[in-house]
Scaffold this active site. Sequence first.
Site, PDB file in Angstrom:
ATOM      1  N   ASP A  15       1.212  -1.408  -0.217  1.00 46.33           N
ATOM      2  CA  ASP A  15      -0.356  -0.140  -0.436  1.00 46.33           C
ATOM      3  C   ASP A  15       0.953   0.938   0.208  1.00 46.33           C
ATOM      4  O   ASP A  15       1.422   1.400   0.525  1.00 46.33           O
ATOM      5  CB  ASP A  15      -0.893   0.022   1.341  1.00 46.33           C
ATOM      6  CG  ASP A  15      -2.280   1.324   0.630  1.00 46.33           C
ATOM      7  OD1 ASP A  15      -1.902   1.294   0.088  1.00 46.33           O
ATOM      8  OD2 ASP A  15      -2.519   0.960   1.787  1.00 46.33           O
ATOM      9  N   ASN A  63     -10.957  -3.045  -6.716  1.00 46.63           N
ATOM     10  CA  ASN A  63      -9.397  -1.919  -7.002  1.00 46.63           C
ATOM     11  C   ASN A  63     -10.281  -1.554  -8.230  1.00 46.63           C
ATOM     12  O   ASN A  63      -9.737  -0.913  -8.910  1.00 46.63           O
ATOM     13  CB  ASN A  63      -8.532  -2.181  -7.287  1.00 46.63           C
ATOM     14  CG  ASN A  63      -7.352  -2.796  -6.557  1.00 46.63           C
ATOM     15  OD1 ASN A  63      -6.335  -3.059  -5.768  1.00 46.63           O
ATOM     16  ND2 ASN A  63      -7.963  -1.275  -4.760  1.00 46.63           N
TER      17      ASN A  63
HETATM   18  C1  FPP Z   1      -1.053   0.220  -3.621  1.00 45.20           C
HETATM   19  O1  FPP Z   1      -1.011   1.526  -3.210  1.00 45.20           O
HETATM   20  C2  FPP Z   1      -0.712  -0.608  -4.359  1.00 45.20           C
HETATM   21  C3  FPP Z   1      -1.984  -0.861  -5.682  1.00 45.20           C
HETATM   22  C4  FPP Z   1      -3.064  -1.348  -5.131  1.00 45.20           C
HETATM   23  C5  FPP Z   1      -0.991  -1.588  -7.144  1.00 45.20           C
HETATM   24  C6  FPP Z   1      -0.585  -2.761  -6.990  1.00 45.20           C
HETATM   25  C7  FPP Z   1       0.517  -2.573  -6.545  1.00 45.20           C
HETATM   26  C8  FPP Z   1       1.710  -2.737  -7.473  1.00 45.20           C
HETATM   27  C9  FPP Z   1       1.658  -1.854  -9.433  1.00 45.20           C
HETATM   28  C10 FPP Z   1       2.939  -3.607  -6.897  1.00 45.20           C
HETATM   29  C11 FPP Z   1       3.305  -5.050  -7.525  1.00 45.20           C
HETATM   30  C12 FPP Z   1       2.907  -5.005  -9.008  1.00 45.20           C
HETATM   31  C13 FPP Z   1       3.442  -6.003  -9.653  1.00 45.20           C
HETATM   32  C14 FPP Z   1       3.432  -6.153 -10.937  1.00 45.20           C
HETATM   33  C15 FPP Z   1       2.694  -7.227  -9.067  1.00 45.20           C
HETATM   34  P1  FPP Z   1      -2.350   2.246  -3.966  1.00 45.20           P
HETATM   35  O2  FPP Z   1      -2.519   2.555  -4.977  1.00 45.20           O
HETATM   36  O3  FPP Z   1      -3.890   2.030  -2.759  1.00 45.20           O
HETATM   37  O4  FPP Z   1      -1.311   3.646  -3.037  1.00 45.20           O
HETATM   38  P2  FPP Z   1      -2.276   4.793  -2.193  1.00 45.20           P
HETATM   39  O5  FPP Z   1      -2.852   4.370  -1.227  1.00 45.20           O
HETATM   40  O6  FPP Z   1      -0.986   5.437  -1.086  1.00 45.20           O
HETATM   41  O7  FPP Z   1      -3.160   5.712  -3.405  1.00 45.20           O
END
Ligand code: FPP
Length: 242
Positions: A15, A63
Amino acid sequence: MSSLNIPNHVGIILDGNGRWATKRGLSRSEGHLAGFNMLKKVSPYILNMGVKQLSVFAFSTENFKRSKEEVGFLMNLFIKKFTEESSYFNEKNIKVVFSGIRNKPLPSNVIKAMNSLEENTKNNTNGILNICINYGGRSEIIDATKKIVNDVVDKKLDINSLDEEIYSKYLYQKLDPIDLLIRTSGENRISNFMLWQLAYSEFYFTDTYFPDFNEEEFDKAIIEYNKRDRRFGGINYEKKNN
Ligand code: FPP
């Protein structure tokens, strides 16, 4: 770190990619790319330390509610990385598996890339990286229950023999209970992540955003884990009498 107790199965709720990027004046997409790069760097470190299974929450069923642009970027990132990085995971001897619903709204070319990464790394032996995509903990339990009911109806399973061990075999992947759950970015909740496997986990919450969650940050989590008194519902008499 050598004398420390190393957890068998670690879960990480990745996160803070978005906030990491915003803080630097970058786009959220750049944050996700930085998140992937950190996962690529830190996962072999974790598995080389003796952790046998590492489960990460990369994309929840919820998501898909994010903007079309962000979801589109992430889907393309998954396709690109799961295709490009197959040789990296083979070089590191890591077996990659996926948990989640491999069906709509997950695009078919993402599912194809997931299936081929699983196939390409299936014989690797230096630990399992379980990536949760289009995943929800309650859905995993419901899906397992449906499979169990089918097997009972088909007389492949005697309902009276059903216990926790058999139930867990019907989950998306055959994994052990999670010993240590880490969530980055200062949020103190589990957000429907691996509910079955988290029953007796130790929780570690850190303010660090995932793109900054490097080897040193992981060591801090292990040191904290070693201070915990895991009783699994019982009493640690040795500690109590001291
Ligand atoms: C959380 O940060 C991340 C996600 C929902 C996205 C997915 C994770 C990655 C891209 C890393 C792993 C990648 C792969 C290809 C396995 P957020 O967007 O919720 O951050 P925020 O809470 O600060 O907005």
